[in-house]
Design a protein around this motif. Sequence first.
Motif, PDB file in Angstrom:
ATOM      1  N   ASP A  72      66.151  29.871  19.235  1.00 34.59           N
ATOM      2  CA  ASP A  72      66.942  29.744  20.451  1.00 34.59           C
ATOM      3  C   ASP A  72      66.566  30.880  21.403  1.00 34.59           C
ATOM      4  O   ASP A  72      66.520  32.050  21.016  1.00 34.59           O
ATOM      5  N   SER A  74      68.088  32.375  23.964  1.00 31.89           N
ATOM      6  CA  SER A  74      69.043  33.453  24.239  1.00 31.89           C
ATOM      7  C   SER A  74      69.169  34.399  23.049  1.00 31.89           C
ATOM      8  O   SER A  74      69.386  35.605  23.228  1.00 31.89           O
ATOM      9  N   LEU A  75      69.012  33.884  21.839  1.00 32.34           N
ATOM     10  CA  LEU A  75      69.059  34.753  20.670  1.00 32.34           C
ATOM     11  C   LEU A  75      67.820  35.644  20.590  1.00 32.34           C
ATOM     12  O   LEU A  75      67.915  36.826  20.244  1.00 32.34           O
ATOM     13  N   SER A  78      68.260  38.404  23.148  1.00 30.69           N
ATOM     14  CA  SER A  78      69.229  39.393  22.683  1.00 30.69           C
ATOM     15  C   SER A  78      68.657  40.265  21.580  1.00 30.69           C
ATOM     16  O   SER A  78      68.988  41.445  21.481  1.00 30.69           O
ATOM     17  N   LEU A  93      68.312  28.397  29.453  1.00 31.28           N
ATOM     18  CA  LEU A  93      69.504  27.769  28.883  1.00 31.28           C
ATOM     19  C   LEU A  93      69.668  26.401  29.523  1.00 31.28           C
ATOM     20  O   LEU A  93      69.831  26.287  30.732  1.00 31.28           O
ATOM     21  N   THR A  98      75.266  21.798  27.316  1.00 37.49           N
ATOM     22  CA  THR A  98      75.836  23.068  26.867  1.00 37.49           C
ATOM     23  C   THR A  98      77.070  23.381  27.690  1.00 37.49           C
ATOM     24  O   THR A  98      77.030  23.351  28.924  1.00 37.49           O
ATOM     25  N   HIS A 102      79.777  28.571  26.693  1.00 39.23           N
ATOM     26  CA  HIS A 102      78.703  29.046  25.830  1.00 39.23           C
ATOM     27  C   HIS A 102      77.579  29.691  26.651  1.00 39.23           C
ATOM     28  O   HIS A 102      77.006  30.694  26.235  1.00 39.23           O
ATOM     29  N   LYS A 105      78.913  33.105  27.804  1.00 39.42           N
ATOM     30  CA  LYS A 105      78.997  34.014  26.654  1.00 39.42           C
ATOM     31  C   LYS A 105      77.619  34.540  26.284  1.00 39.42           C
ATOM     32  O   LYS A 105      77.445  35.735  26.037  1.00 39.42           O
ATOM     33  N   ASN A 106      76.618  33.657  26.264  1.00 39.58           N
ATOM     34  CA  ASN A 106      75.256  34.078  25.919  1.00 39.58           C
ATOM     35  C   ASN A 106      74.693  35.054  26.945  1.00 39.58           C
ATOM     36  O   ASN A 106      74.101  36.071  26.581  1.00 39.58           O
ATOM     37  N   THR A 109      76.572  38.448  26.771  1.00 44.89           N
ATOM     38  CA  THR A 109      76.146  39.213  25.594  1.00 44.89           C
ATOM     39  C   THR A 109      74.788  39.855  25.842  1.00 44.89           C
ATOM     40  O   THR A 109      74.589  41.043  25.573  1.00 44.89           O
ATOM     41  N   TRP A 120      68.866  34.514  33.768  1.00 43.65           N
ATOM     42  CA  TRP A 120      69.103  33.205  33.195  1.00 43.65           C
ATOM     43  C   TRP A 120      68.219  32.206  33.924  1.00 43.65           C
ATOM     44  O   TRP A 120      68.259  32.109  35.145  1.00 43.65           O
TER      45      TRP A 120
END
Length: 131
Positions: A72, A74-75, A78, A93, A98, A102, A105-106, A109, A120
Amino acid sequence: MHTTLNSAVPFHVGIALKGTGFHPASGADPAQRNAVFNPEYWAQLTQTAETAGAHFVSFEDSLAHHQHGHFDASLVASWVAPQTARIGLLPTLTVTHTEPFHVSKNVATLDHIGKGRAGWQVQITPTTKES
């Protein structure tokens, strides 16, 4: 007509990161296909872009089936954030399916972990295969 560049206008360089690459044969080597599942692969790519002077990297993503799999976006962003210092981090994203909570939040974070370097890349589902 001769045009000169105005040095007062900022010029930003970004690099798009996607799996094993954008070339259709980029995943031909099994070792390269496996590398995308090693977080250090993404850290090295991003650190190299930062050292080269790029202003941001984008992490490509989609809801479509990937022949070799993927993390993913966004993970990944991060995870890479604490390992870099200046470069902007822009995960893709997909907003078609979605929930806004969410997405927010992504991004929030990533912004916290990256100390204000989050971005983004908005994407909608481009094909019926992803619906």
